[in-house]
Design a protein around this motif. Structure first.
Motif, PDB file in Angstrom:
ATOM      1  N   VAL A  46       5.251   7.785  -2.062  1.00 30.47           N
ATOM      2  CA  VAL A  46       5.343   8.525  -0.809  1.00 30.47           C
ATOM      3  C   VAL A  46       4.686   7.671   0.277  1.00 30.47           C
ATOM      4  O   VAL A  46       3.525   7.271   0.142  1.00 30.47           O
ATOM      5  N   ILE A  47       5.433   7.380   1.344  1.00 26.42           N
ATOM      6  CA  ILE A  47       4.965   6.486   2.400  1.00 26.42           C
ATOM      7  C   ILE A  47       4.890   7.238   3.715  1.00 26.42           C
ATOM      8  O   ILE A  47       5.844   7.921   4.102  1.00 26.42           O
ATOM      9  N   ASP A  48       3.789   7.107   4.390  1.00 24.27           N
ATOM     10  CA  ASP A  48       3.576   7.763   5.683  1.00 24.27           C
ATOM     11  C   ASP A  48       4.024   6.817   6.799  1.00 24.27           C
ATOM     12  O   ASP A  48       3.534   5.695   6.915  1.00 24.27           O
ATOM     13  N   LEU A  49       4.959   7.290   7.635  1.00 22.92           N
ATOM     14  CA  LEU A  49       5.472   6.497   8.746  1.00 22.92           C
ATOM     15  C   LEU A  49       5.150   7.139  10.088  1.00 22.92           C
ATOM     16  O   LEU A  49       5.798   6.847  11.099  1.00 22.92           O
ATOM     17  N   THR A  50       4.160   8.010  10.110  1.00 18.81           N
ATOM     18  CA  THR A  50       3.802   8.706  11.349  1.00 18.81           C
ATOM     19  C   THR A  50       3.419   7.719  12.443  1.00 18.81           C
ATOM     20  O   THR A  50       3.837   7.851  13.599  1.00 18.81           O
ATOM     21  N   ALA A  51       2.631   6.719  12.089  1.00 19.45           N
ATOM     22  CA  ALA A  51       2.269   5.654  13.031  1.00 19.45           C
ATOM     23  C   ALA A  51       3.139   4.445  12.725  1.00 19.45           C
ATOM     24  O   ALA A  51       2.896   3.756  11.722  1.00 19.45           O
ATOM     25  N   PRO A  52       4.164   4.161  13.537  1.00 19.35           N
ATOM     26  CA  PRO A  52       5.084   3.064  13.219  1.00 19.35           C
ATOM     27  C   PRO A  52       4.384   1.726  13.037  1.00 19.35           C
ATOM     28  O   PRO A  52       4.833   0.894  12.242  1.00 19.35           O
ATOM     29  N   GLN A  53       3.274   1.518  13.752  1.00 21.16           N
ATOM     30  CA  GLN A  53       2.561   0.236  13.655  1.00 21.16           C
ATOM     31  C   GLN A  53       1.676   0.151  12.407  1.00 21.16           C
ATOM     32  O   GLN A  53       1.191  -0.926  12.085  1.00 21.16           O
ATOM     33  N   ALA A  54       1.484   1.282  11.719  1.00 22.20           N
ATOM     34  CA  ALA A  54       0.576   1.276  10.569  1.00 22.20           C
ATOM     35  C   ALA A  54       1.097   2.186   9.462  1.00 22.20           C
ATOM     36  O   ALA A  54       0.480   3.205   9.125  1.00 22.20           O
ATOM     37  N   PRO A  55       2.248   1.879   8.870  1.00 24.93           N
ATOM     38  CA  PRO A  55       2.720   2.675   7.733  1.00 24.93           C
ATOM     39  C   PRO A  55       1.732   2.583   6.581  1.00 24.93           C
ATOM     40  O   PRO A  55       1.038   1.568   6.418  1.00 24.93           O
ATOM     41  N   ALA A  56       1.652   3.643   5.780  1.00 28.32           N
ATOM     42  CA  ALA A  56       0.638   3.675   4.730  1.00 28.32           C
ATOM     43  C   ALA A  56       1.167   4.384   3.493  1.00 28.32           C
ATOM     44  O   ALA A  56       1.948   5.340   3.591  1.00 28.32           O
ATOM     45  N   LEU A  57       0.753   3.921   2.314  1.00 27.63           N
ATOM     46  CA  LEU A  57       1.064   4.602   1.067  1.00 27.63           C
ATOM     47  C   LEU A  57       0.191   5.847   0.941  1.00 27.63           C
ATOM     48  O   LEU A  57      -1.029   5.777   1.084  1.00 27.63           O
ATOM     49  N   LEU A  58       0.827   6.976   0.668  1.00 25.75           N
ATOM     50  CA  LEU A  58       0.086   8.233   0.528  1.00 25.75           C
ATOM     51  C   LEU A  58      -0.173   8.587  -0.921  1.00 25.75           C
ATOM     52  O   LEU A  58      -1.206   9.163  -1.257  1.00 25.75           O
ATOM     53  N   GLY A  59       0.786   8.304  -1.798  1.00 24.49           N
ATOM     54  CA  GLY A  59       0.607   8.658  -3.197  1.00 24.49           C
ATOM     55  C   GLY A  59       1.768   8.152  -4.016  1.00 24.49           C
ATOM     56  O   GLY A  59       2.766   7.654  -3.481  1.00 24.49           O
ATOM     57  N   LYS A  60       1.650   8.284  -5.358  1.00 25.77           N
ATOM     58  CA  LYS A  60       2.738   7.866  -6.235  1.00 25.77           C
ATOM     59  C   LYS A  60       2.681   8.671  -7.520  1.00 25.77           C
ATOM     60  O   LYS A  60       1.639   9.213  -7.913  1.00 25.77           O
ATOM     61  N   LEU A  61       3.839   8.744  -8.170  1.00 18.24           N
ATOM     62  CA  LEU A  61       3.975   9.465  -9.426  1.00 18.24           C
ATOM     63  C   LEU A  61       4.748   8.585 -10.395  1.00 18.24           C
ATOM     64  O   LEU A  61       5.824   8.083 -10.057  1.00 18.24           O
ATOM     65  N   LYS A  62       4.219   8.364 -11.588  1.00 18.90           N
ATOM     66  CA  LYS A  62       4.884   7.554 -12.593  1.00 18.90           C
ATOM     67  C   LYS A  62       5.379   8.452 -13.720  1.00 18.90           C
ATOM     68  O   LYS A  62       4.606   9.194 -14.329  1.00 18.90           O
ATOM     69  N   ILE A  63       6.695   8.369 -13.967  1.00 18.68           N
ATOM     70  CA  ILE A  63       7.321   9.171 -15.008  1.00 18.68           C
ATOM     71  C   ILE A  63       8.373   8.323 -15.696  1.00 18.68           C
ATOM     72  O   ILE A  63       8.849   7.327 -15.138  1.00 18.68           O
ATOM     73  N   PRO A  64       8.800   8.678 -16.903  1.00 19.56           N
ATOM     74  CA  PRO A  64       9.888   7.940 -17.558  1.00 19.56           C
ATOM     75  C   PRO A  64      11.187   8.098 -16.774  1.00 19.56           C
ATOM     76  O   PRO A  64      11.467   9.138 -16.191  1.00 19.56           O
TER      77      PRO A  64
END
Length: 827
Positions: free
Chosen positions: A613-631
């Motif tokens: 999940v990637i946050d693009l609220t600030a176009p100059q500073a996109p950031a990773l918010l979280g991740k989920l690993k599944i088969p």
């Protein structure tokens, strides 16, 4: 500024006469050729500057195929200062801007540009006290580009900062094509790319043409018409062509190179009301659009050696003349020539019909572009087409050919187009009107066209670019075409003992070309470049003036600096990168991307499926918010609502890679059956998989995994349906985790539609299956498939009825109970 006496007299005369005809860019060509007299007065020529119509007091004149325009009005439009020297017998005009200088005299073909003497094709001339000058020569002397559209007889002037340079001449074309030769380009002009993918043992890989998207069911165009489903598209309001459409009354289906129109209701009286065939025996219908008034069928035509000669209209500075130079004037057709299109040339064609009485639909227009069909979009009455046409560069690279022979070969492959609204002839686009993308040329013409299907009198707007583009994203206002660009290499570095070499995919970038579009017109407006390669149209998005794109760089399987890494880039309106996240999930590659306002969801895969999940609220500073690993992995992501996402892909198992006794200890991911998952992203830092559903075993497949248009989804009805071919292992061994067992393919057991109910409380609930195959068909089926013509390709609904479509049948089924209500056999 000193004003010429002739100009003073002309200004006085203007006070006594009305304004001259207003020129616009939508002037309609009559279809007849202009007279070949030395001077022709023709107010039907259109002019525009940076996309806006230009008002000139004196109409342009055609002099020996050179378009002449009033100097004072033109110079004022371009911001050029003009001074007159009345001491000379001919009143010399000196024009200056930003250090550039041009000197012109009435009646004199010799002009000065800077200190260089230039011979003009037509001398400046006086017309009612106004000096008329050659449009292209004057404009390009001050860093403007001039594009001539022979079909509509319009000239477009563009500031160089807002447009692209033109090829201009055969010599420049030759230079550009020679520069375009990278490793992997064969000497016949085809492209050979050997990807060192290193995908381990994952057999299914997403292709560059894989598609995906979001759909909004229609609420019905009229009160008396029930709600009906529409094509699942990426951007609401931007329609995409598909093999089947409905308007709530009729079903229109591209079927074995015909369009079959079926009356859908009442279901017990379903019937075919018309079968649309095509005059062109070589036309292959691929997709269609439907609105309230018209049907548009899009396909390709292959012109073979036995094709009849076609009328072709010579365009500006076509290569039939070898004297084309950068300052040449826009040639206007002097005569129509009957020519034969080169053997094997492919064109993209759109055929437009008035719906009217569905039993007798009338063809009203055809348009055609050189090249293979790449993509299209429809917004309201505006249709946009994109095609790609390869250029054989063998003549350019072959040292044994003389320069005239090379020129003749390239001249025969200039791009062309046809619009029956203007004439039945093909218009060839000359060197002067082929733009090129600096530093990213390819042996290919990218053709972009727009037209208004609601205004049959408006000519198609066509532009051609030396370069390629294969992935297309469109918002309501912009069209983006992405092209993979490999690092160029000089011809001297090509191996002498072979005609091709390997390209490492990690050595590539993605170039994105941006076009403004509206009212059936397309205008180039910028170019951006990012590292890596783009997966498909869903890896791109536009939001609040910013363009977002996800790419993969490098190669799976590599353990050095070239290992695969994934990236997210944000570009501003000028296509400059303003924000980025790089090096996501090293060693994996992107399998799907989906944007939702200020978020992006990205799935990568090698042995497990991380959902980022990637946050693009600030176009100059996109950031990773979280991740989920599944088969498993998801080939396509579809929004359920603001906080939930549906993934469609494959289940996987992780097993030891030891094969033939080799127990290396490494593990690989082997795909199994088709998998659906419902993700909860309410807590963006901790996304969850709420529900999952698996269909069949290894080998199970659905077009939905490659084409988003195969999905039918209605959140309001809790309805989810798609076509699927189910493969099942009937003698499964106990040890399912071993490599040999996990790599086994199932055998064919079912083809048809899977229909689910879906909600946030209960997840996926299989409501039933619909098939067009009979029990006898299944008993005769082979190990891998049944009867192809009976494969269900799409599911749609009208009111409370589901309709499944194959090439042999349309079947109506009750949406609530899945009881069959009726069917029609297709001819």
């Amino acid at each position: 500024m000193k004003v010429s006496p002739r100009r003073m007299l002309h200004n006085a005369m203007k006070m006594l006469i009305p304004l001259a005809t207003l020129l616009t860019c939508t002037v309609i060509a009559t279809g007849s050729s202009p007279p070949s007299d030395s001077s022709t007065d023709n107010s039907a020529f259109g002019l525009s500057l940076n996309g806006q119509p230009v008002r000139y007091q004196t109409s342009p004149r055609l002099v020996n195929s050179t378009l002449m325009v009033p100097l004072n009005d033109l110079s004022e439009s371009l911001g050029v200062q003009v001074q007159w020297d009345s001491s000379s017998p001919a009143d010399t005009a000196t024009a200056t801007k930003s250090g550039y200088t041009v000197k012109l005299e009435p009646g004199n073909k010799e002009a000065l540009r800077q200190s260089e003497s230039v011979t003009l094709d037509a001398a400046p001339m006086l017309e009612q006290g106004e000096l008329l000058v050659p449009l292209r020569f004057f404009s390009e002397s001050f860093d403007f580009h001039v594009y001539w559209d022979a079909a509509s007889q319009t000239a477009s002037i563009w500031d160089a900062d807002q447009s692209l340079p033109t090829v201009g001449s055969f010599e420049r074309m030759r230079q550009l094509l020679e520069q375009s030769v990278p490793y992997g380009v064969n000497f016949d002009g085809s492209i050979s790319v050997t990807a060192m993918a290193g995908e381990g043992l994952v057999a299914v890989q997403p292709t560059a043409k894989q598609k995906a998207a979001a759909s909004v069911p229609s609420s019905g165009a009229a009160e008396s018409k029930p709600a009906y489903s529409t094509t699942n598209v990426q951007v609401e309001g931007v329609d995409e062509a598909d093999i089947i459409k409905t308007d709530g009354d009729f079903i229109y289906q591209v079927n074995r190179n015909r369009v079959i129109v079926t009356k859908a209701a009442p279901t017990d009286q379903m019937k075919v009301v018309s079968t649309v065939t095509f005059d062109d025996p070589h036309f292959h219908a691929r997709e269609l659009y439907i609105d309230e008034k018209r049907m548009v069928v899009i396909g390709t035509t292959l012109y073979r050696t036995d094709s009849k000669p076609e009328p072709q209209q010579a365009g500006p500075d076509t290569a039939t003349s070898s004297a084309a130079v950068p300052s040449a004037e826009p040639s206007v057709v002097k005569e129509k020539m009957i020519v034969r299109l080169p053997a094997g040339r492919t064109t993209t064609k759109a055929v437009i019909y008035e719906l009217g009485d569905r039993s007798t639909m009338a063809k009203v227009r055809e348009v055609e572009l050189d090249g293979q069909y790449t993509s299209s979009r429809k917004i309201g009455d505006s249709l946009y087409l994109i095609s790609n046409r390869g250029i054989s560069i063998a003549p350019v690279l072959r040292d044994s050919l003389s320069l005239p022979e090379k020129e003749a070969a390239i001249a025969g492959s200039l791009p062309s187009y046809r619009d029956s609204a203007v004439s039945g002839s093909y218009v060839s686009i000359g060197y002067e009107d082929i733009r090129y993308f600096p530093n990213s040329q390819a042996p290919n013409y990218l053709m972009v066209a727009g037209l208004s299907i609601g205004d049959p009198a408006q000519p198609m707007n066509v532009t051609s670019y030396l370069g390629s583009g294969n992935q297309v994203y469109a918002s309501l206002e912009h069209l983006y075409v992405a092209s993979q660009q490999f690092e160029p290499v000089s011809r001297e570095k090509l191996p002498s003992d072979r005609t091709r070499a390997v390209i490492q995919p990690g050595e590539s970038s993605t170039v994105i070309y941006k076009f403004a579009m509206g009212s059936g017109k397309v205008t180039y407006s910028g170019r951006g470049k990012v590292p890596g390669r783009v997966l498909n149209q869903f890896a791109m998005d536009e939001h609040q003036g910013y363009f977002r794109i996800a790419t993969t760089k490098g190669n799976i399987g590599r353990t050095d600096e070239h290992t695969s890494k994934n990236n997210m880039y944000v570009l501003d309106a000028a296509m400059q990168t303003v924000g980025k996240i790089e090096d996501i999930a090293p060693g994996e590659q992107i399998y799907s991307v989906r944007y939702a306002d200020n978020r992006a969801y990205m799935v990568t895969f090698r042995t497990v499926d991380p959902l980022f999940v990637i946050d693009l609220t600030a176009p100059q500073a996109p950031a990773l918010l979280g991740k989920l690993k599944i088969p498993g992995y998801s080939n396509y992501l579809h929004p359920y609502d603001d906080n939930h996402l549906i993934g469609f892909g494959k289940d996987t198992v992780e097993v030891s890679s030891g094969v033939n006794g080799n127990s290396s200890g490494e593990t690989v991911g082997l795909y199994q059956g088709m998998k659906m998952a419902l993700f909860d992203v309410t807590d963006v830092a901790n996304p969850k998989e709420l529900f999952q559903e698996t269909i069949g075993d290894r080998g199970t497949d659905s077009e939905l995994l490659r084409n988003h248009k195969a999905l039918l989804f209605s959140k309001e009805d809790g309805l989810l349906a798609f076509p699927v071919k189910v493969m099942e292992i009937k003698d499964r061994k106990a040890n399912g985790s071993s490599f040999n067992e996990a790599s086994r393919y199932g055998e064919f057991t079912f083809q048809g539609a899977y229909v689910y109910k879906l909600d946030l409380n209960s997840g996926f609930r299989l409501q039933g299956r619909i098939t067009h195959l009979t029990a006898d068909d299944y008993s005769k089926a082979g190990y891998y498939s049944g009867i192809y013509e009976k494969n269900i390709e799409r599911i749609l609904y009208i009111g409370s009825t589901l309709y499944t479509a194959s090439q042999q049948m349309i079947k109506a089924t009750d949406k609530a109970t899945l009881t069959e209500l009726g069917s029609v056999q297709l001819p």
